[in-house]
Write a protein that holds these residues in place. Structure first.
Motif, short mmCIF file in Angstrom:
data_model
loop_
_atom_site.label_atom_id
_atom_site.label_comp_id
_atom_site.label_asym_id
_atom_site.label_seq_id
_atom_site.Cartn_x
_atom_site.Cartn_y
_atom_site.Cartn_z
N ARG A 28 -14.21 -46.25 8.01
CA ARG A 28 -13.06 -45.65 8.67
C ARG A 28 -13.16 -45.73 10.19
NH1 ARG A 28 -9.37 -42.74 5.19
NH2 ARG A 28 -8.36 -42.31 7.18
N LEU A 29 -14.09 -46.51 10.71
CA LEU A 29 -14.17 -46.68 12.16
C LEU A 29 -13.28 -47.84 12.58
CD1 LEU A 29 -17.98 -46.23 12.92
CD2 LEU A 29 -16.14 -44.59 13.28
N CYS A 57 -14.40 -36.73 -2.22
CA CYS A 57 -14.61 -38.05 -1.63
C CYS A 57 -15.62 -38.85 -2.42
CB CYS A 57 -15.08 -37.89 -0.18
SG CYS A 57 -15.35 -39.46 0.66
N ASP A 58 -16.81 -38.29 -2.62
CA ASP A 58 -17.90 -39.09 -3.17
C ASP A 58 -18.08 -38.97 -4.67
OD1 ASP A 58 -19.85 -38.41 -0.19
OD2 ASP A 58 -18.53 -40.10 -0.69
N VAL A 59 -17.60 -37.89 -5.26
CA VAL A 59 -17.74 -37.78 -6.70
C VAL A 59 -16.46 -38.25 -7.40
CG1 VAL A 59 -18.20 -36.22 -8.62
CG2 VAL A 59 -19.37 -35.88 -6.46
N GLN A 60 -15.32 -37.86 -6.84
CA GLN A 60 -14.05 -38.23 -7.45
C GLN A 60 -13.52 -39.55 -6.91
OE1 GLN A 60 -12.15 -36.42 -9.74
NE2 GLN A 60 -13.69 -34.83 -10.00
N GLY A 61 -14.01 -39.95 -5.77
CA GLY A 61 -13.58 -41.22 -5.21
C GLY A 61 -12.19 -41.21 -4.60
N MET A 62 -11.75 -40.08 -4.14
CA MET A 62 -10.43 -40.02 -3.51
C MET A 62 -10.50 -40.53 -2.09
SD MET A 62 -8.53 -36.48 -4.45
CE MET A 62 -8.07 -36.09 -6.14
N ASP A 63 -9.35 -41.04 -1.59
CA ASP A 63 -9.33 -41.42 -0.18
C ASP A 63 -8.98 -40.21 0.68
OD1 ASP A 63 -6.13 -43.15 -0.48
OD2 ASP A 63 -6.56 -41.04 -0.14
N TYR A 64 -9.19 -40.36 1.97
CA TYR A 64 -9.04 -39.23 2.88
C TYR A 64 -7.64 -38.63 2.82
CZ TYR A 64 -13.49 -40.17 5.31
OH TYR A 64 -14.81 -40.33 5.64
N ALA A 65 -6.63 -39.47 2.70
CA ALA A 65 -5.25 -38.98 2.70
C ALA A 65 -5.00 -38.08 1.49
CB ALA A 65 -4.28 -40.15 2.72
N GLU A 66 -5.48 -38.53 0.33
CA GLU A 66 -5.26 -37.72 -0.86
C GLU A 66 -6.06 -36.43 -0.78
OE1 GLU A 66 -6.05 -39.77 -4.52
OE2 GLU A 66 -5.05 -38.24 -5.74
N ILE A 67 -7.27 -36.51 -0.22
CA ILE A 67 -8.07 -35.30 -0.05
C ILE A 67 -7.34 -34.30 0.84
CG2 ILE A 67 -10.23 -34.38 0.86
CD1 ILE A 67 -11.55 -37.04 0.12
N ALA A 68 -6.74 -34.83 1.92
CA ALA A 68 -5.99 -33.94 2.82
C ALA A 68 -4.85 -33.27 2.05
CB ALA A 68 -5.45 -34.74 4.00
N GLU A 69 -4.23 -34.02 1.15
CA GLU A 69 -3.16 -33.48 0.32
C GLU A 69 -3.67 -32.35 -0.57
OE1 GLU A 69 -0.10 -35.33 0.51
OE2 GLU A 69 0.73 -33.52 -0.43
N THR A 107 -9.64 -32.66 9.80
CA THR A 107 -10.45 -31.64 9.14
C THR A 107 -11.19 -32.22 7.94
OG1 THR A 107 -8.78 -30.01 9.79
CG2 THR A 107 -10.33 -29.34 8.09
N VAL A 108 -10.52 -33.09 7.20
CA VAL A 108 -11.17 -33.72 6.06
C VAL A 108 -12.41 -34.48 6.53
CG1 VAL A 108 -10.91 -35.53 4.33
CG2 VAL A 108 -9.08 -33.87 4.66
N LYS A 109 -12.23 -35.30 7.58
CA LYS A 109 -13.36 -36.11 8.08
C LYS A 109 -14.53 -35.23 8.49
CE LYS A 109 -10.68 -39.79 10.14
NZ LYS A 109 -10.33 -40.48 11.40
N SER A 110 -14.22 -34.19 9.24
CA SER A 110 -15.33 -33.38 9.75
C SER A 110 -16.01 -32.63 8.62
CB SER A 110 -14.83 -32.44 10.85
OG SER A 110 -14.47 -31.21 10.34
N ARG A 111 -15.26 -32.21 7.62
CA ARG A 111 -15.90 -31.50 6.51
C ARG A 111 -16.78 -32.45 5.71
NH1 ARG A 111 -11.05 -27.41 4.39
NH2 ARG A 111 -11.12 -26.04 6.20
N ILE A 112 -16.31 -33.67 5.50
CA ILE A 112 -17.13 -34.65 4.79
C ILE A 112 -18.40 -34.92 5.57
CG2 ILE A 112 -17.24 -37.07 4.07
CD1 ILE A 112 -14.29 -36.87 3.30
N ASN A 113 -18.25 -35.14 6.87
CA ASN A 113 -19.43 -35.40 7.71
C ASN A 113 -20.47 -34.30 7.55
OD1 ASN A 113 -18.13 -37.60 8.64
ND2 ASN A 113 -18.10 -37.00 10.78
N ARG A 114 -20.00 -33.08 7.75
CA ARG A 114 -20.94 -31.96 7.74
C ARG A 114 -21.56 -31.78 6.37
NH1 ARG A 114 -17.35 -27.75 9.83
NH2 ARG A 114 -16.56 -28.59 11.78
#
Lengths: 209, 294
Positions: free
Chosen positions: B21-22, A155-167, A175-182
């Motif tokens: 994303r909110l 997310c933050d180093v490669q700049g991918m969006d959530y959908a591509e990260i999920a891929e 799961t992507v969101k919660s992992r990024i948050n944590r």
């Protein structure tokens, strides 16, 4: 030879030729993606040598598997290739866990050196501080659980969006969101404990992405 | 507790807020809270700083090209497997050999001791079987002579033997007598001929009808008594010759077999232990090698 990154038509052609065994065509793909893939492996594994091995293995695996690539999904080829790279990194991390003698933490010296880039602008003191920060960040990344590390790097180093990260990760958006948050929260706590989040050292970015 | 819950809930939304994303409603709620909450606002700034630090990480340049060469695509070319050391190969061969020998010993042991009464040890059985086979087929003078000698010694009971053999009722009896009778197949013919001394001088012991009858009866008896002939002592009262024969064989077997049994047991134990040790060493070595391997 530089290939423009937005040449998607070229990429379809290259993939097709690679599937037929055209190694030269695949090597064009390699040249296009080796930078980001190497950096991903570097952040995941914390060591230059490990990142080199992982990157090479990933491209070899990618060439062997390219017949199985089905385009059209969100993220497309990059996500598919990075997914292979991620699996190679996970394999290496598992091997490391099986041999506890090898430290999971990147040696600070090597980690910092790998990320140093020639800095022509700021004053030497700022350079030194920036270098130190980069080393501490890599330490913090290394201490994250590997899934959280991967999420925040993508997310933050490669700049991918959530959908591509999920891929890439093969998990759901939630799961992507919660992992990024944590991951961010833990990294924040780590940097804070190392005194790296002093407001005097940081200049807040002008805007969020 | 409510205070903690509220702030914890809002802080969970800070990260997606940074990523835009909110939903508009959530954004508005969060912004309203942040306006009046120093603690959460400070947390947002720290998170933003963390994300900025990550985004500002410089990309490392690739140290080399990762272009593929045909050599890289050879099977296992990227990471050549360490060649198996000779000791491992040797141990594997040794394990295999020990396992085979142990199996042979075990089979021989199990089949020999638990076999027919007067056939103690595989050797005897084999001899009897061979003799039986020969009795059914061509018979040479030597084969006929050897058992013929035995029968000739007890010539007067040859008839008894012949009489006893065809009666399959006495399973043990018949079974006990069968091999010996078959072994003396040629001799039985001679014995059937009233133990004439001509027996010794008539090398051609072609199976007579009596002999054939004996053989047939023996086969029936053997089939009927399959597995039942485990007792060492055939209770043959009316065939002293057989009893003697059986006792002789048994005695011989006992004396030999006693030694054989303990030797066999010892061999089994030794082989079993060494097989276990070899396998254990192989397992340990492969585990160690796996740990050392990249």
């Amino acid at each position: 030879m530089t290939i423009p990154l937005d040449a998607d038509v070229d990429e379809v052609e290259l993939i097709a030729r690679s599937t037929e065994g055209d190694l030269a065509a695949f090597n064009v793909i390699v040249e296009r993606y080796q930078g980001p893939l190497y950096n991903l492996c570097l952040r995941m594994l914390g060591s230059q040598q490990a990142a080199e091995d992982a990157t090479q293995d990933a491209f070899i695996a990618g060439y062997r598997a390219i017949g199985r690539f089905r385009g059209g999904r969100s993220g497309g080829f990059r996500a598919w290739l990075f997914r292979i790279g991620v699996n190679v990194c996970y394999d290496e991390l598992r091997r490391r866990r099986a041999r506890p003698a090898v430290s999971l933490d990147a040696p600070r010296g090597e980690g910092s050196r790998a990320f140093d880039v020639p800095n022509t602008g700021p004053a030497p003191e700022e350079q030194a501080q920036a270098a130190e920060l980069r080393g501490v960040i890599q330490q913090g990344l290394t201490e994250l659980p590997s899934e959280q590390r991967l999420a925040v790097v993508l997310c933050d180093v490669q700049g991918m969006d959530y959908a591509e990260i999920a891929e890439v990760m093969g998990v759901s958006l939630g799961t992507v969101k919660s992992r990024i948050n944590r991951a961010r929260a833990r990294l924040r706590a780590y940097l804070q404990s190392r005194g790296e989040l002093l407001s005097t050292r940081f200049r807040p970015t002008s805007g969020d992405r | 507790m409510l205070w903690l819950d509220k702030h914890a809930r809002f802080r969970k939304k800070l990260s997606p807020f940074i990523d835009r994303r909110l939903t508009p409603a959530e954004t508005e709620q969060l912004a309203g809270h942040l306006a009046s909450c120093d603690g959460c606002r400070a947390e947002l700034e720290r998170l933003r700083a963390t994300v900025s630090a990550l985004r500002d990480l410089p990309s490392a340049n690739v140290p080399r090209s990762f272009a593929l060469t045909p050599q890289m695509l050879q099977p296992r070319a990227a990471r050549p497997e360490p060649s198996r050391p000779l000791t491992t190969t040797g141990m594997r061969l040794a394990s295999g050999a020990v396992a085979i020998v142990l199996a042979v010993v075990l089979i021989g042991d199990l089949s020999g001791v638990g076999g027919n009464g007067d056939q103690v040890g595989g050797g005897d059985q084999e001899q009897a079987a061979t003799a039986e086979f020969r009795a059914e087929g061509d018979e040479t003078a030597e084969e006929a002579l050897a058992p013929a000698d035995m029968a000739a010694d007890e010539g007067e009971t040859g008839g008894a033997e012949r009489d006893a053999a065809p009666s399959p009722a006495t399973g043990q009896n018949a079974t006990a007598s069968c091999p010996t009778a078959n072994a003396a197949g040629g001799a039985a013919a001679g014995a059937g001929a009233a133990g004439t001394p001509g027996l010794a001088t008539s090398p051609s012991a072609t199976p007579t009808p009596v002999d054939a009858e004996v053989l047939r009866a023996c086969e029936e008896a053997a089939a009927a008594a399959a597995g039942a002939a485990e007792t060492a002592t055939p209770a043959v009262e009316d065939s002293p010759w057989i009893v003697d024969e059986g006792e002789q064989a048994e005695a011989a077997a006992a004396s030999d077999g006693g030694a054989d049994i303990s030797t066999v047991r010892a061999a089994e134990i030794v082989l079993g232990v060494s097989l276990a040790a070899l396998l254990g060493a192989l397992v340990v070595e492969s585990l160690l090698r796996r740990r050392r391997a990249v």
